[in-house]
Design an enzyme around this catalytic site. Sequence first.
Site, mmCIF file in Angstrom:
data_model
loop_
_atom_site.group_PDB
_atom_site.id
_atom_site.type_symbol
_atom_site.label_atom_id
_atom_site.label_comp_id
_atom_site.label_asym_id
_atom_site.label_seq_id
_atom_site.Cartn_x
_atom_site.Cartn_y
_atom_site.Cartn_z
ATOM 1 N N LYS A 1 0.802 -1.213 0.000
ATOM 2 C CA LYS A 1 0.000 0.000 0.000
ATOM 3 C C LYS A 1 0.844 1.277 0.000
ATOM 4 O O LYS A 1 0.308 2.375 -0.183
ATOM 5 C CB LYS A 1 -0.957 -0.006 1.196
ATOM 6 C CG LYS A 1 -1.936 -1.179 1.185
ATOM 7 C CD LYS A 1 -2.813 -1.170 -0.054
ATOM 8 C CE LYS A 1 -3.774 -2.350 -0.092
ATOM 9 N NZ LYS A 1 -4.753 -2.346 0.995
ATOM 10 N N ASP A 2 2.145 1.151 0.183
ATOM 11 C CA ASP A 2 3.013 2.321 0.004
ATOM 12 C C ASP A 2 2.887 2.852 -1.420
ATOM 13 O O ASP A 2 2.914 4.069 -1.653
ATOM 14 C CB ASP A 2 4.480 1.961 0.274
ATOM 15 C CG ASP A 2 4.763 1.677 1.740
ATOM 16 O OD1 ASP A 2 3.829 1.780 2.567
ATOM 17 O OD2 ASP A 2 5.919 1.358 2.059
#
Length: 499
Positions: free
Chosen positions: A44-45
């Site tokens: 999700k970065d």
Amino acid sequence: MSDIYTSILDTIGNTPIVRLARLSPAGIELYAKLEAFNPLGSVKDRLALGVIEAAERDGRLKPGQTVIEATSGNTGIGLAMVCARKGYPLVIVMAESFSVERRKLMRFLGAQVVLTPASEKGTGMVEKARELAATHGWFWTRQFENEANADIHSRTTAREILKAFGETGPDYFVTGAGTGGTLKGIARVLRAERPATQIVVAEPENTPMLASGIRQQYKSDGTPAESHPLFRPHPMMGWAPDFIPQLTADAIDTGLIDVIQPVGGSESLRLARELARQEGIFCGITGGATLAAALEVAKTAQQGSRILFMVPDTGERYLSTPLFESIEQEMNAAEKEISNSTPLCRFGVPTSQPAVAAAVAIEPAPDSARDFVEQAIKDPEQPVVMFALEWCEFCWAARRFLRDLGVAFRSVDLDSVPMQANGLGGDIRKVLHSVTGQRTIPQIFIGGAHIGGAVDLLDLHDRGELVTLLGKAGVAPAGDPTITARSYLPKWLAARSAT
């Protein structure tokens, strides 16, 4: 690493693909895409950077504007990193059922975390985010329907996969649906450029929302109108909220999914542990879940098939979840047997070495140290004083307890740099020993009276005597008097006390 980066955000992506050795079935090549190598430990970065920079480009996000998102945690952690680096305040809305590690990580990075009741599920936290964004004029990233989520995976993750696997690509690509961004973004590139690659989407077997064919109902803006009728609670955080995200529905509608593979919660937990113990790959529950799906695919795959599965995050944000429930904090019987196989440093056994400290004469402390202790103990402006060490676990326990109880106190940290100057801290310890008869730290005084150390303080409260003692010293606690004081002890001591 030879490169020097100008920002932590430049380190997002280019995560490794690792071939499994011990868990691969005979004749099948299993590969793991390890997204924990992103700077904040999850896939999700990428999403966080993609949605923020897309909003900056098109002007939807203004300098200094507050960002808000509803998330199970990993997106929030990634957003907290991106917003910290770019200077945006961040508010995260998260259902209370998700792991506490995630809340703490986001708050550590400067975000504010608003919890919603578990009974309201994922749709509840989405609606809370919508309400807060509309009320305060904040920028809502809308990860579940934001095309920038899928776009960054098309630009980065998919390209990394194609570069690694060359002209043919993997025979199978296995991922969870999640927000739909990873699925849609990677699958559309593979479908266009490596059409022979089979796209396999895993979902919890007790929550067959995708496999059911029952369509999700949406509002006009693409957010869910209601919970999906087949949603059930499951352990795969980040997968299958109580609705099918719009990005996932897009992947279904455009024919990007070849196989929907159900996976069990218990098997996902087991395989996450096996990845750690047999391959040295430390991952969360969803990593075990995608491995479970990949192993199911392997049962019918041709010999020599290459199966790539996503490992979305690291295991450290699951310490309070069922993934770690069988992992002991204290030594088990086998570990105690190892300890007892040699004579030194064993619990419950007297040391075989002489107590050198007992033979050392204690010199009298100078008058300056005696004056310091006397003045500190008798100071009417600060009737609660603790002689402590800066980083001692017991001192921290006492400090936290007093703060939560709402009691002002003075902490004289004997190992601090000022106290070490000219040996004052050591001299004060000599004075304390002569006054209390105790060598241990901390030593706590209330209204000039010595009450003992950290455990003594906590026990006084749990016996119902501390508030009265404080009252006699003119101190009225401003916090919750019903807190359980011994819960503040270090966990290792609390565990030993309970046995």
